[in-house]
Enzyme design. Structure first.
Site, PDB file in Angstrom:
ATOM      1  N   ASP A 294      17.887   6.596 -99.101  1.00  0.00           N
ATOM      2  CA  ASP A 294      18.972   6.267 -98.198  1.00  0.00           C
ATOM      3  C   ASP A 294      18.641   6.900 -96.845  1.00  0.00           C
ATOM      4  O   ASP A 294      17.870   7.862 -96.783  1.00  0.00           O
ATOM      5  CB  ASP A 294      20.283   6.822 -98.752  1.00  0.00           C
ATOM      6  CG  ASP A 294      21.423   6.647 -97.786  1.00  0.00           C
ATOM      7  OD1 ASP A 294      21.628   5.533 -97.301  1.00  0.00           O
ATOM      8  OD2 ASP A 294      22.104   7.656 -97.498  1.00  0.00           O
TER       9      ASP A 294
ATOM     10  N   ASP B  46      22.710  10.558-101.015  1.00  0.00           N
ATOM     11  CA  ASP B  46      23.638  11.689-100.991  1.00  0.00           C
ATOM     12  C   ASP B  46      25.110  11.296-101.014  1.00  0.00           C
ATOM     13  O   ASP B  46      25.956  12.137-101.285  1.00  0.00           O
ATOM     14  CB  ASP B  46      23.383  12.554 -99.748  1.00  0.00           C
ATOM     15  CG  ASP B  46      23.943  11.925 -98.485  1.00  0.00           C
ATOM     16  OD1 ASP B  46      23.756  10.705 -98.311  1.00  0.00           O
ATOM     17  OD2 ASP B  46      24.567  12.644 -97.685  1.00  0.00           O
TER      18      ASP B  46
ATOM     19  N   ASP C 169      26.057   5.759-102.570  1.00  0.00           N
ATOM     20  CA  ASP C 169      24.738   5.766-103.204  1.00  0.00           C
ATOM     21  C   ASP C 169      24.827   5.846-104.728  1.00  0.00           C
ATOM     22  O   ASP C 169      23.813   5.678-105.413  1.00  0.00           O
ATOM     23  CB  ASP C 169      23.902   6.943-102.692  1.00  0.00           C
ATOM     24  CG  ASP C 169      23.556   6.807-101.222  1.00  0.00           C
ATOM     25  OD1 ASP C 169      23.315   5.673-100.784  1.00  0.00           O
ATOM     26  OD2 ASP C 169      23.531   7.828-100.515  1.00  0.00           O
TER      27      ASP C 169
END
Length: 634
Positions: free
Chosen positions: A311, A506, A510
């Site tokens: 990410d 995080d 996600d």
């Protein structure tokens, strides 16, 4: 005598075997050698029968075990009259559990230390100034607590004392004390320095950082690695080779004792013990580095990762905007422009406002109070500061206050940047540029992953293409995919061809993609519990470089486990060859078997430390460094 009762309760067959050995010795010394042989042989055959029943049950469940070698060796040694050798084999079988427990206990010491240190009580500060001990589960947000010198912070909270040096090694792996000042957040699990401190709870125990970590650690310590099934796969050819060598030795020599002597040294313990010990040691090492690996299967998959997906926001970047440039107009000093902006923004709840205030205070600038604060949500805020009318916000908001966009000085922005403009007394005074900066360690992480055998790296983000391209180029990933919704990230990870795939993220958004990845890695356990719960690996601090360290630990663990198996099997094959030529009597072979077991276990424990060429591990979770200064006072 407590240790004796514990030994009797946990390892009764070990004590029974030793008792039979003592009885046989007494009988032999008394001249009743035949009785001793019958007693020892009968006990050995009884244990072999119990093992045989368990082996049949395993076979029926589809699991091929390697106890057949031990059972066959016991029976063979009894048949050829080597009853003492049979008893040594029985001791190996019954004592193997105790030996494995001891080795696994050493391997999981960091995990056990973290669990044992979980706070049970808190010192509540009452309105009359008295201190009362209460169960940690009774603490509620807003309660004021006292943390005594050397104690664990019981719940998450804010520091009320002037300052405090805290040891956060059990949370982050960082060995040096961290200095906290009034208003700073305190994480439960940190260890206070040499002076007492006061704090205000901001969460209950169940919702605090340490309890969340303890739950992850408990899950990790209770797991078993699917990798141990490799032992069963090795067991099939190993058993066949052992029986073949033993049968050939008997056939060639004509001596049935050779059959028993070969099987005695065909020890199965390297396959039974070495692998789980190595994996527990690897998981313990990961914990020491601030990485919780929830199960051994995840550790094995880490060692085979071929694609790493990330990410962007909060993972490769810091996840919050930072001031990167201050551009004043008409000779106004940059620090004065920043100070005026921060003096106004201190009254705003906008995410950019806190970044500007933080930048000003970090430079040591003194903010002035504001009067007549007026905020247009999402656009800007204005106030009277030091006798001036100061407005801070978007270009259109400030332009409306200075008489038109033509009077706004344009700001050249790079992808991922945005500008906050400032007007003083109706005149455009300049702009402050902010950006979600790329983490300094992100480029090193991607480079390190390639060195560890990761062939493909990809970044997934919901940001636009220009911003995504800028970050991707900065960190060196092979490709990026922009404008991704959570469902798009899931589809992208599922479609990646080079597997296994590790996904590092995080945030709450996600959680779905971490769950579908072969190895989901949640970064920063204090951030999103949803991401942590759906992940296989949890990095306890905001340090993306530890994703690469986790893969390195996986490599090391699997390599050590394979080496331990290879060493044990190799030594056993050499001993079998020697025994086939009559060079190793059965009783000597039984003793050598124990040395083989000890060698493989000690080798497996090497997974608890770095290998040659690896960077040194971070501080051990149980280390408690003495703070260099005692700044905190209650």
């Amino acid at each position: 005598m407590q240790w004796w009762r514990t030994l009797l309760r946990q390892y009764p067959l070990v004590l029974a075997t030793l008792a039979v050995a003592a009885l046989g010795g007494v009988l032999t010394a008394a001249g009743a050698g035949q009785v001793a042989q019958w007693a020892v042989s009968g006990y050995a055959l009884a244990i072999a029968a119990v093992q045989a029943v368990a082996m049949v049950r395993e076979l029926r469940s589809g699991t091929w075990g390697i106890d057949i070698l031990a059972v066959t060796a016991i029976v063979a040694t009894v048949v050829v009259g080597q009853h003492w050798a049979a008893l040594v084999i029985v001791l190996m079988l019954t004592g193997g559990v105790a030996l494995e427990d001891y080795a696994a206990g050493r391997a999981r010491r960091e995990l056990s230390a973290l669990l044992a240190a979980a706070p049970q009580t808190a010192h509540a500060l009452r309105p009359d100034g008295s201190v009362q001990d209460v169960p940690v589960d009774d603490v509620r947000p807003g309660d004021q607590l006292v943390v005594k010198p050397g104690e664990v912070v019981p719940v998450d909270g804010d520091l009320l004392s002037a300052a405090a040096p805290l040891d956060e090694s059990s949370l982050t792996g960082e060995s040096m004390p961290v200095e906290r000042v009034t208003g700073d957040s305190l994480l439960s699990g940190a260890v206070n320095g040499p002076a007492g401190i006061r704090m205000r709870a901001t969460a209950t125990a169940d919702a605090s950082q340490y309890q969340h970590i303890v739950a992850l650690v408990r899950e990790a310590s209770e797991s078993k690695a699917p990798f141990v099934r490799l032992a069963d796969r090795v067991a099939v050819p190993f058993t066949a080779v052992a029986l073949l060598i033993a049968g050939a030795a008997w056939a060639v020599s004509g001596d049935p004792s050779r059959f028993a002597e070969v099987l005695v040294v065909a020890t199965p313990c390297p396959l039974l013990i070495a692998t789980p010990v190595a994996f527990m040691a690897g998981m313990s090492r990961a914990s020491k580095n601030g990485i919780i690996v929830k199960n051994g299967g995840a550790l094995e998959r880490l060692a085979r990762v071929k694609t790493a997906a990330f990410d962007k926001t909060g993972t490769l970047t810091h996840g919050h905007p930072e001031v990167v440039a201050v551009a004043p107009r008409d000779g106004l000093p940059a620090d004065e422009l920043l100070r005026l902006a921060a003096s106004v923004e201190q009254y705003s709840n906008h995410s950019l406002a806190s970044s500007i205030v933080h930048a000003a205070t970090a430079r040591g600038l003194t903010l002035s109070p504001g009067r007549g604060v007026r905020e247009s949500t999402g656009h800007g805020v204005s106030a009277q500061v030091d006798g001036h009318t100061v407005a801070v916000g978007k270009e259109a908001y400030v332009a409306g206050l200075v008489g038109g966009t033509s009077r706004i000085e344009p700001v050249e922005l790079e992808p991922g940047q945005l500008a906050v403009h400032l007007a003083v007394d109706g005149v455009h005074a300049g702009a402050i540029t902010l950006a979600d900066a790329v983490r300094a360690e992100s480029l090193h992480t991607v480079t390190r992953l390639r060195q560890l055998g990761v062939r493909h790296t990809v970044m997934l983000t919901g940001d636009g293409e220009a911003t995504a391209r800028h970050v991707a180029d900065a960190v060196g990933v092979d490709e990026f995919r922009a404008d991704c919704l959570p469902a798009d990230k899931v589809a992208a990870v599922r479609a990646l061809p080079d597997r296994p795939v590790m996904m590092v993220g995080d945030g709450v958004n996600d959680a779905p993609v971490l769950a579908v990845a072969d190895v989901g890695v949640a970064m920063g356990a204090k951030g999103s519990s949803a991401a942590s719960e759906s992940a296989d690996v949890v990095i306890l601090v905001d340090d993306v470089d530890r994703a690469a360290r986790a893969i390195a630990i996986g490599h090391r663990t699997v390599n050590v486990a394979m080496q331990a198996i290879g060493i044990g099997v190799g030594i056993s094959l050499a001993l079998m060859a020697a025994a086939a030529f009559g060079m190793i009597p059965a009783i000597v072979g039984a003793g050598l078997q124990e040395l083989v077991d000890l060698t493989t276990i000690l080798w497996a424990l090497r997974a608890s430390g770095p290998g040659r060429g690896e960077p040194a591990d971070l501080a051990a979770a149980t280390r408690r460094p003495t703070p260099r200064s005692a700044l905190a006072t209650a």
